[in-house]
Design a protein around this motif. Structure first.
Motif, PDB file in Angstrom:
ATOM      1  N   LEU A  11       0.811  -1.187  -0.094  1.00  0.00           N
ATOM      2  CA  LEU A  11       0.049  -0.049  -0.155  1.00  0.00           C
ATOM      3  C   LEU A  11       0.846   1.333  -0.054  1.00  0.00           C
ATOM      4  O   LEU A  11       0.609   2.221  -0.592  1.00  0.00           O
ATOM      5  N   TRP A  12       2.076   1.139   0.576  1.00  0.00           N
ATOM      6  CA  TRP A  12       2.857   2.391   0.802  1.00  0.00           C
ATOM      7  C   TRP A  12       3.286   2.508  -0.663  1.00  0.00           C
ATOM      8  O   TRP A  12       3.541   3.769  -1.151  1.00  0.00           O
ATOM      9  N   LEU A  13       3.859   1.592  -1.174  1.00  0.00           N
ATOM     10  CA  LEU A  13       4.404   1.746  -2.504  1.00  0.00           C
ATOM     11  C   LEU A  13       3.502   2.211  -3.549  1.00  0.00           C
ATOM     12  O   LEU A  13       3.699   2.978  -4.378  1.00  0.00           O
ATOM     13  N   LEU A  14       2.166   1.663  -3.639  1.00  0.00           N
ATOM     14  CA  LEU A  14       1.042   2.062  -4.248  1.00  0.00           C
ATOM     15  C   LEU A  14       1.057   3.437  -4.187  1.00  0.00           C
ATOM     16  O   LEU A  14       0.779   4.358  -5.171  1.00  0.00           O
ATOM     17  N   ARG A  15       0.774   4.039  -2.926  1.00  0.00           N
ATOM     18  CA  ARG A  15       0.448   5.497  -2.710  1.00  0.00           C
ATOM     19  C   ARG A  15       2.072   6.184  -3.190  1.00  0.00           C
ATOM     20  O   ARG A  15       1.681   7.457  -3.818  1.00  0.00           O
ATOM     21  N   THR A  16       3.165   5.774  -3.161  1.00  0.00           N
ATOM     22  CA  THR A  16       4.050   6.701  -3.630  1.00  0.00           C
ATOM     23  C   THR A  16       4.012   6.695  -5.075  1.00  0.00           C
ATOM     24  O   THR A  16       4.368   7.714  -5.812  1.00  0.00           O
ATOM     25  N   LEU A  17       3.642   5.541  -5.876  1.00  0.00           N
ATOM     26  CA  LEU A  17       3.699   5.431  -7.369  1.00  0.00           C
ATOM     27  C   LEU A  17       2.511   6.437  -7.786  1.00  0.00           C
ATOM     28  O   LEU A  17       2.810   7.179  -8.803  1.00  0.00           O
ATOM     29  N   ASN A  18       1.467   6.535  -7.016  1.00  0.00           N
ATOM     30  CA  ASN A  18       0.623   7.493  -7.357  1.00  0.00           C
ATOM     31  C   ASN A  18       0.914   8.810  -7.304  1.00  0.00           C
ATOM     32  O   ASN A  18       0.584   9.586  -8.149  1.00  0.00           O
ATOM     33  N   GLY A  19       1.642   9.095  -6.382  1.00  0.00           N
ATOM     34  CA  GLY A  19       2.169  10.510  -6.125  1.00  0.00           C
ATOM     35  C   GLY A  19       3.107  10.864  -7.183  1.00  0.00           C
ATOM     36  O   GLY A  19       2.980  12.037  -7.591  1.00  0.00           O
ATOM     37  N   LEU A  20       3.985   9.850  -7.660  1.00  0.00           N
ATOM     38  CA  LEU A  20       4.874  10.180  -8.889  1.00  0.00           C
ATOM     39  C   LEU A  20       3.847  10.371 -10.237  1.00  0.00           C
ATOM     40  O   LEU A  20       4.501  11.352 -11.046  1.00  0.00           O
ATOM     41  N   VAL A  21       2.967   9.369 -10.420  1.00  0.00           N
ATOM     42  CA  VAL A  21       2.469   9.476 -11.718  1.00  0.00           C
ATOM     43  C   VAL A  21       1.223  10.185 -11.686  1.00  0.00           C
ATOM     44  O   VAL A  21       0.466  10.297 -13.048  1.00  0.00           O
ATOM     45  N   SER A  22       0.524  10.299 -10.602  1.00  0.00           N
ATOM     46  CA  SER A  22      -0.663  11.221 -10.388  1.00  0.00           C
ATOM     47  C   SER A  22      -1.648  10.348 -11.414  1.00  0.00           C
ATOM     48  O   SER A  22      -2.882  10.956 -11.936  1.00  0.00           O
ATOM     49  N   ASN A  23      -1.584   9.060 -11.430  1.00  0.00           N
ATOM     50  CA  ASN A  23      -2.988   8.269 -12.315  1.00  0.00           C
ATOM     51  C   ASN A  23      -2.745   7.071 -11.487  1.00  0.00           C
ATOM     52  O   ASN A  23      -1.747   6.190 -11.424  1.00  0.00           O
ATOM     53  N   PHE A  24      -3.924   6.798 -10.496  1.00  0.00           N
ATOM     54  CA  PHE A  24      -3.867   5.760  -9.970  1.00  0.00           C
ATOM     55  C   PHE A  24      -4.030   4.114 -10.684  1.00  0.00           C
ATOM     56  O   PHE A  24      -3.281   3.253 -10.279  1.00  0.00           O
TER      57      PHE A  24
END
Length: 583
Positions: free
Chosen positions: A350-363
């Motif tokens: 979940l932490w990695l998913l949130r981090t990636l979403n913060g980088l690419v701005s697309n869930f």
């Protein structure tokens, strides 16, 4: 014989497809998720009689009230924080009006915020009440309290006051933080002439009509931590059947949980060290349920007083926020999210998913990247399993020779096979072990996508506006161009079709099964899964499609590294086809 088995498999598959939709609707009737969606529906009638150890029956049960009319009452104190809005009802000292500013009811831009709490008698009734039992009698819920302020904010607490006929002054001081926690400090000062036995209480009451469905991956219903141990064995239907339950042990916190939301009471500091008389859950009939927190009775002498603090969580199940409250002292508060056994995998994912979403701005892109990263990390394990499979294929001719030579001596046959494994340095279990290691990791990824509130109402691209909802495009009505609703079991969208195609490709690349019936089942299984998985969240289908594509790429590469395995599979298939032709 093979045709008969295939026909039977097709019939069973058809029953599964049809029965899945009917069964899900029967066992898990879809509940409306908002008070707006249920406005005008029956709200439930009379409360059940009080049971042993209960704090008494409700005095306003059975009333049907319009939400707007209830909130228009002048006897309210406004609540306003960065994340919450609503009001305190001065009648009954109830917090029965809470909306979550950061979350919308629907994906529409003009949609209002999610309503969590609503007054008693409304269609979506869900509220908390704080009061006192004096001399064994619970104070009525229709009493009017006086407030010393007009707005509850993180910087301005509000105190409610009431005095009874015996001169006892009751106070409830409400304070609120910047997230979702309200602190209620209940105090009683005995200004009368005689001693009084007083018990503070707190409760949460709600209807199950607005609850999300209880399912394997995420619990919806009564929940709590007692003696540091999570308690969540019952759905609403099960609690209604047994009537009520007081879990054993001291309560750390207790309440009701939905897929994304939580309403919970926390006695004292949340460490289970507060003297509590009763803490449990009740079915009140007519889809109404209550959790009770009744503190131990204290004798308050004339001129004396008592104080008891209770916290109320009313908000979203955001992992980071729940963990903060747990770190501040509330025992296992993070378990309000149904992590299950593999929490040690799920939280980092979940932490990695949130981090990636913060980088690419697309869930949706973040889900794809997360799947790629996890499959990349698992690739060495898969490679090892594939190499083991190739080694086993290489020794199969020698195994068959041993089996034929010692077919009448099973013990000697096993000894020779074990000797063969040792001489050829082959471990028959090493092909299974990598697969077993991967199972909890991929199951954890699946659960994260079900549990993550971060995926709610998040768009991907084109027609997918909400990754937490099923694919809205349906092929059988030409993606909405034809004016009719597709039945649930036929609501197949592009993502489900991609799932079926990619699953079929993975089965085609798998080592050939020797049993013709297994081959036939593998041929139709992808299309069964296409129907079964179609109602799942689009984000989950996106993950499965991405995972299948990576599996195809991985298997193609591994076959190129082990051509002998591909050749062996081709030889087996040719031999099977030859026997089938001759038969």
């Amino acid at each position: 014989m093979d045709n008969r088995n295939l026909l039977l498999a097709v019939l069973l598959s058809g029953l599964l497809i049809l029965g899945w939709d009917v069964g899900m609707r029967y066992f898990y009737p879809e509940a409306a998720l908002t008070a707006e969606a249920t406005e005008g529906k029956p709200a439930g009638a009379n409360a059940a009689p009080a049971v042993s150890g209960d704090i008494g029956a409700d005095t306003q049960a059975g009333r049907k009230i319009d939400l707007k009319a209830a909130l228009a009452s002048p006897n309210r104190v406004e609540i306003d924080t960065p994340r919450l809005a609503g009001s305190i009802n001065l009648v009954g000292a109830r917090i029965d009006d809470i909306v979550l500013k950061d979350y919308r009811e629907t994906v529409k831009k003009d949609s209002g915020p999610v309503r969590l709490f609503a007054p008693e008698g409304t269609a979506g009734q869900y509220f908390a009440e704080f009061g006192f039992v004096t001399g064994g009698m619970r104070q009525p819920s229709n009493l009017l309290w006086q407030a010393d302020g007009t707005k509850l904010t993180p910087t301005t607490p509000v105190t409610l006051t009431r005095t009874d006929a015996n001169g006892i002054i009751y106070r409830v001081r409400f304070a609120i933080d910047k997230n979702y926690m309200i602190t209620a400090s209940q105090s009683a000062t005995n200004a009368g002439a005689a001693a009084a036995i007083i018990q503070p209480f707190a409760l949460i009451k709600r209807t199950s009509k607005t609850a999300t469905i209880d399912q394997f991956a995420t619990h919806s219903g009564p929940v709590g931590v007692f003696n540091d141990t999570l308690w969540d064995p019952h759905s609403y239907a099960e609690l209604a059947e047994i009537g009520g339950e007081n879990p054993e042990g001291a309560p750390d916190w207790l309440g009701f949980v939905d897929q994304y939301w939580l309403g919970a009471l926390v006695p004292g500091d949340g460490r289970g060290d507060v003297a509590v008389d009763k803490a449990g859950f009740r079915s009140l009939g007519n889809d109404l349920f209550r959790t009770d927190l009744l503190y131990a009775a204290k004798t308050v002498a004339a001129g004396g007083s008592l104080t008891q603090e209770t916290r109320l969580f009313a908000g979203a199940k955001e992992s980071a926020v729940l963990d903060q409250y747990e770190e501040s002292g509330i025992t296992n508060f993070g378990l309000a999210i149904s992590w299950g056994w593999f929490w040690f995998f799920e939280k980092p994912i979940l932490w990695l998913l949130r981090t990636l979403n913060g980088l690419v701005s697309n869930f949706g892109v973040a889900i794809i990247l997360l799947t790629v990263i996890i499959r990349g990390l698992m690739f060495p394990i898969a490679q090892k399993g594939f190499a083991s499979m190739a080694a086993m294929k290489a020794v199969q001719p020698k195994m068959k020779e041993i089996q034929e030579r010692f077919k009448d001596d099973k013990q000697r046959q096993q000894q020779e096979i074990m000797k063969l494994y040792k001489d050829e340095k082959v471990n028959p279990l090493s092909g299974c072990l990598p697969m077993l290691i991967q199972i909890p990791v991929f199951f954890a990824l699946y659960k994260v996508l079900v549990l993550a509130i971060e995926m709610r109402h998040e768009p991907f691209m084109l027609w997918i506006k909400d990754l937490s909802a099923p694919d809205p495009a349906h092929i059988l009505n030409l993606f909405g161009m034809l004016p009719y609703d597709v039945p649930g079991f036929l609501a197949i969208g592009p993502l489900a079709v991609l799932l079926g195609i990619t699953m079929w490709l993975t089965f085609k690349l798998n080592p050939s099964a020797m049993d013709p019936v297994q081959q036939q089942m593998f041929a139709i299984m992808p299309w069964i899964l296409m129907f079964v998985m179609a109602p799942f969240a689009a984000g989950l289908l996106l993950y499965w499609v991405t995972s299948n594509l990576l599996t195809v790429a991985q298997q193609s590469y591994l076959y190129s590294q082990h051509p002998q395995l591909k050749a062996a599979n081709a030889k087996e298939k040719a031999e099977r086809d030859r026997k089938k032709t001759q038969g």
